[in-house]
Motif scaffolding. Structure first.
Motif, PDB file in Angstrom:
ATOM      1  N   UNK A  33     -14.560 -10.725   3.812  1.00  0.00           N
ATOM      2  CA  UNK A  33     -14.107 -11.916   3.208  1.00  0.00           C
ATOM      3  C   UNK A  33     -12.470 -11.502   2.955  1.00  0.00           C
ATOM      4  N   UNK A  34     -11.615 -12.372   3.111  1.00  0.00           N
ATOM      5  CA  UNK A  34     -10.192 -12.006   2.997  1.00  0.00           C
ATOM      6  C   UNK A  34      -9.844 -11.930   1.597  1.00  0.00           C
ATOM      7  N   UNK A  35      -8.796 -11.099   1.408  1.00  0.00           N
ATOM      8  CA  UNK A  35      -8.557 -10.848   0.056  1.00  0.00           C
ATOM      9  C   UNK A  35      -8.122 -11.898  -0.762  1.00  0.00           C
ATOM     10  N   UNK A  36      -7.203 -12.816  -0.038  1.00  0.00           N
ATOM     11  CA  UNK A  36      -6.715 -14.192  -0.534  1.00  0.00           C
ATOM     12  C   UNK A  36      -8.039 -15.199  -0.997  1.00  0.00           C
ATOM     13  N   UNK A  37      -9.055 -15.125  -0.324  1.00  0.00           N
ATOM     14  CA  UNK A  37     -10.025 -15.876  -0.808  1.00  0.00           C
ATOM     15  C   UNK A  37     -10.850 -15.274  -2.109  1.00  0.00           C
ATOM     16  N   UNK A  38     -10.829 -14.047  -2.216  1.00  0.00           N
ATOM     17  CA  UNK A  38     -11.447 -13.556  -3.521  1.00  0.00           C
ATOM     18  C   UNK A  38     -10.653 -13.868  -4.665  1.00  0.00           C
ATOM     19  N   UNK A  57      -5.900   0.442 -11.448  1.00  0.00           N
ATOM     20  CA  UNK A  57      -6.207   1.384 -10.092  1.00  0.00           C
ATOM     21  C   UNK A  57      -7.188   0.610  -9.131  1.00  0.00           C
ATOM     22  N   UNK A  58      -8.276   0.068  -9.928  1.00  0.00           N
ATOM     23  CA  UNK A  58      -9.122  -0.701  -9.164  1.00  0.00           C
ATOM     24  C   UNK A  58      -8.531  -1.806  -8.159  1.00  0.00           C
ATOM     25  N   UNK A  59      -7.702  -2.467  -8.867  1.00  0.00           N
ATOM     26  CA  UNK A  59      -6.610  -3.629  -8.137  1.00  0.00           C
ATOM     27  C   UNK A  59      -5.977  -3.060  -6.715  1.00  0.00           C
ATOM     28  N   UNK A 119      -6.611  -4.077  -3.063  1.00  0.00           N
ATOM     29  CA  UNK A 119      -5.641  -4.364  -2.008  1.00  0.00           C
ATOM     30  C   UNK A 119      -5.818  -3.476  -0.649  1.00  0.00           C
ATOM     31  N   UNK A 120      -5.979  -2.387  -0.636  1.00  0.00           N
ATOM     32  CA  UNK A 120      -6.162  -1.452   0.199  1.00  0.00           C
ATOM     33  C   UNK A 120      -7.188  -1.726   1.160  1.00  0.00           C
ATOM     34  N   UNK A 121      -8.748  -1.874   0.430  1.00  0.00           N
ATOM     35  CA  UNK A 121      -9.679  -1.866   1.118  1.00  0.00           C
ATOM     36  C   UNK A 121     -10.229  -3.445   1.259  1.00  0.00           C
ATOM     37  N   UNK A 122      -9.970  -4.179   0.255  1.00  0.00           N
ATOM     38  CA  UNK A 122     -10.630  -5.529   0.288  1.00  0.00           C
ATOM     39  C   UNK A 122     -11.550  -5.737  -0.145  1.00  0.00           C
ATOM     40  N   UNK A 175     -15.453  -4.857 -12.915  1.00  0.00           N
ATOM     41  CA  UNK A 175     -16.989  -5.123 -13.162  1.00  0.00           C
ATOM     42  C   UNK A 175     -17.635  -5.291 -12.137  1.00  0.00           C
ATOM     43  N   UNK A 176     -17.053  -5.761 -11.064  1.00  0.00           N
ATOM     44  CA  UNK A 176     -17.786  -6.005  -9.682  1.00  0.00           C
ATOM     45  C   UNK A 176     -18.014  -4.552  -9.216  1.00  0.00           C
ATOM     46  N   UNK A 177     -17.194  -3.513  -9.233  1.00  0.00           N
ATOM     47  CA  UNK A 177     -17.448  -2.342  -8.520  1.00  0.00           C
ATOM     48  C   UNK A 177     -18.163  -1.664  -9.557  1.00  0.00           C
ATOM     49  N   UNK A 178     -18.496  -1.877 -10.596  1.00  0.00           N
ATOM     50  CA  UNK A 178     -19.394  -1.015 -11.844  1.00  0.00           C
ATOM     51  C   UNK A 178     -21.055  -1.372 -11.395  1.00  0.00           C
ATOM     52  N   UNK A 179     -21.035  -2.811 -11.443  1.00  0.00           N
ATOM     53  CA  UNK A 179     -22.351  -3.400 -11.339  1.00  0.00           C
ATOM     54  C   UNK A 179     -23.036  -3.241  -9.712  1.00  0.00           C
ATOM     55  N   UNK A 180     -21.939  -3.027  -8.857  1.00  0.00           N
ATOM     56  CA  UNK A 180     -22.287  -3.071  -7.268  1.00  0.00           C
ATOM     57  C   UNK A 180     -22.439  -4.320  -6.787  1.00  0.00           C
ATOM     58  N   UNK A 181     -21.751  -5.463  -7.200  1.00  0.00           N
ATOM     59  CA  UNK A 181     -21.781  -6.789  -6.614  1.00  0.00           C
ATOM     60  C   UNK A 181     -20.068  -6.986  -5.596  1.00  0.00           C
ATOM     61  N   UNK A 182     -20.716  -7.320  -4.440  1.00  0.00           N
ATOM     62  CA  UNK A 182     -19.604  -7.589  -3.358  1.00  0.00           C
ATOM     63  C   UNK A 182     -19.692  -9.153  -3.070  1.00  0.00           C
ATOM     64  N   UNK A 183     -18.273  -9.548  -2.665  1.00  0.00           N
ATOM     65  CA  UNK A 183     -18.371 -11.316  -2.493  1.00  0.00           C
ATOM     66  C   UNK A 183     -18.440 -11.112  -0.835  1.00  0.00           C
ATOM     67  N   UNK A 184     -19.427 -11.902  -0.273  1.00  0.00           N
ATOM     68  CA  UNK A 184     -19.613 -12.231   1.042  1.00  0.00           C
ATOM     69  C   UNK A 184     -19.596 -13.749   1.295  1.00  0.00           C
TER      70      UNK A 184
END
Length: 355
Positions: free
Chosen positions: A56-61, A206-208, A212-215, A221-230
């Motif tokens: 997923x593109x960064x701009x979409x998220x 830092x998360x932002x 920006x580097x990995x997309x 909160x998404x990183x903590x609970x393990x949720x990724x946008x697809x």
């Protein structure tokens, strides 16, 4: 003799040909069935794990987050308008709780039900469970959904209510503890809250940067609970045709041309020319006499009493600063009232007869 032999051999050859033809048809059918089965398996695999293949593109998220924020603001605006005829400030004491309630309602019917927010559903996105060992798509578990609600809605409510909670804590402990101890406890808790808030903001920053580097994972909160946008639809085909794109390009170029052209048009002069062409400048002496008496009392540009009145060759009077600024901006200045070509501004001279 030869004809009889040929007649005896011909049925055998026909049987052999028909047998070969039947075998070829069977093999082709088997190959076709295997090919269709492989295509079906590929389609199923792409539908299940296509989100892993298409990032997923960064701009979409980021757009999905902006849409969610706009929806929350729209809901709060509509909700507050229901109480616009009530006493002013009625919702202010309970505003954090009401906002949290609206956010929980949206969360219940979007993220909790379909593992996607409103902004993500508009952009064909959804959350994928990264904690599962299965490579294909897996929706979020209940624990992850509650974790997102707690980290997003609960943290925001706690930040808005931290000051009120400290005041309530100080009032509740006032009966058994001295005022000095209460003030020390309140100051210590306030410092702890400020420290935790600062650490949370730094972690979000830092998360932002990592996003920006990995997309992945624009929110902490998404990183903590393990949720990724697809992507919910891996191979989305754009419906825009060439006619639509050409029309958009045409209107875009036309708007840029108007933006460039409109500042170059002298609207005052155009208005004066049109008014003189439509109404004309021919007036009788009885009409010109009362008008001439009022020309000295009004600036032709600002409409106020003329300050340091000046004239430009016609019968109208202008403020010095008005006519000077317009003459500097427009080299070929015309009178906005009558459309006459303006000359250099000169002070107004009035002859007064003493009797």
């Amino acid at each position: 003799m030869d004809y009889s032999l040929d007649a005896a051999v011909e049925p055998c050859m026909l049987q052999d040909c028909s047998l070969l033809f039947y075998c070829d048809r069977q093999s082709q059918g088997q190959l076709l069935g295997r090919g269709l089965e492989r295509n079906a398996n590929k389609t199923e695999a792409s539908g299940l794990s296509g989100s892993d293949q298409t990032p997923v593109l960064r701009i979409n998220q980021l757009d999905a987050l902006e849409l969610d924020s706009a929806l929350e603001q729209l809901l709060w605006t509509q909700f507050s308008q229901c109480f616009q005829n009530c006493r002013p400030g009625l919702l202010t004491p309970a505003e954090p709780e009401l906002r949290a309630l609206l956010q929980l309602l949206v969360w219940r019917f979007t993220l909790y039900s379909n593992s996607t927010t409103v902004g993500q559903s508009l952009l064909s996105l959804r959350y994928h469970n990264l904690l599962s060992s299965v490579t294909r798509y897996r929706p979020l578990s209940r624990r992850q959904k509650w974790g997102l609600a707690l980290l997003n809605v609960g943290a925001r409510w706690f930040q808005e209510r931290s000051h009120s909670l400290l005041l309530c804590l100080g009032l509740s402990a006032g009966g058994s503890v001295s005022e000095h101890d209460v003030s020390l406890i309140t100051q210590g808790l306030r410092k702890c809250f400020n420290l935790v808030s600062s650490i949370a903001h730094i972690a979000s920053l830092i998360n932002f940067f990592v996003f920006l580097k990995k997309g992945q994972h624009p929110l902490l909160a998404e990183r903590i609970v393990g949720a990724q946008a697809v992507f919910s639809k891996p191979n989305v085909v754009r419906d825009e045709t060439y006619q639509y794109m050409n029309r958009e390009l045409l209107w875009h170029g036309f708007s840029e041309f108007l933006i460039f052209l409109l500042p170059l048009i002298n609207t005052r002069q155009l208005k004066a020319i049109v008014s003189s062409f439509v109404f004309g400048d021919v007036r009788t002496d009885t009409q010109a006499a009362p008008e001439g008496q009022g020309l000295l009392k009004e600036c032709g540009l600002c409409g106020e009493w003329p300050t340091m009145p000046h004239m430009v060759g016609c019968r109208h009077v202008f403020c010095y600063y008005c006519i000077k600024s317009h003459s500097i901006a427009e080299p070929y200045l015309t009178c906005p009232k009558c459309g006459a070509q303006a000359s250099q501004p000169e002070p107004l001279r009035i002859q007064v007869e003493m009797k």
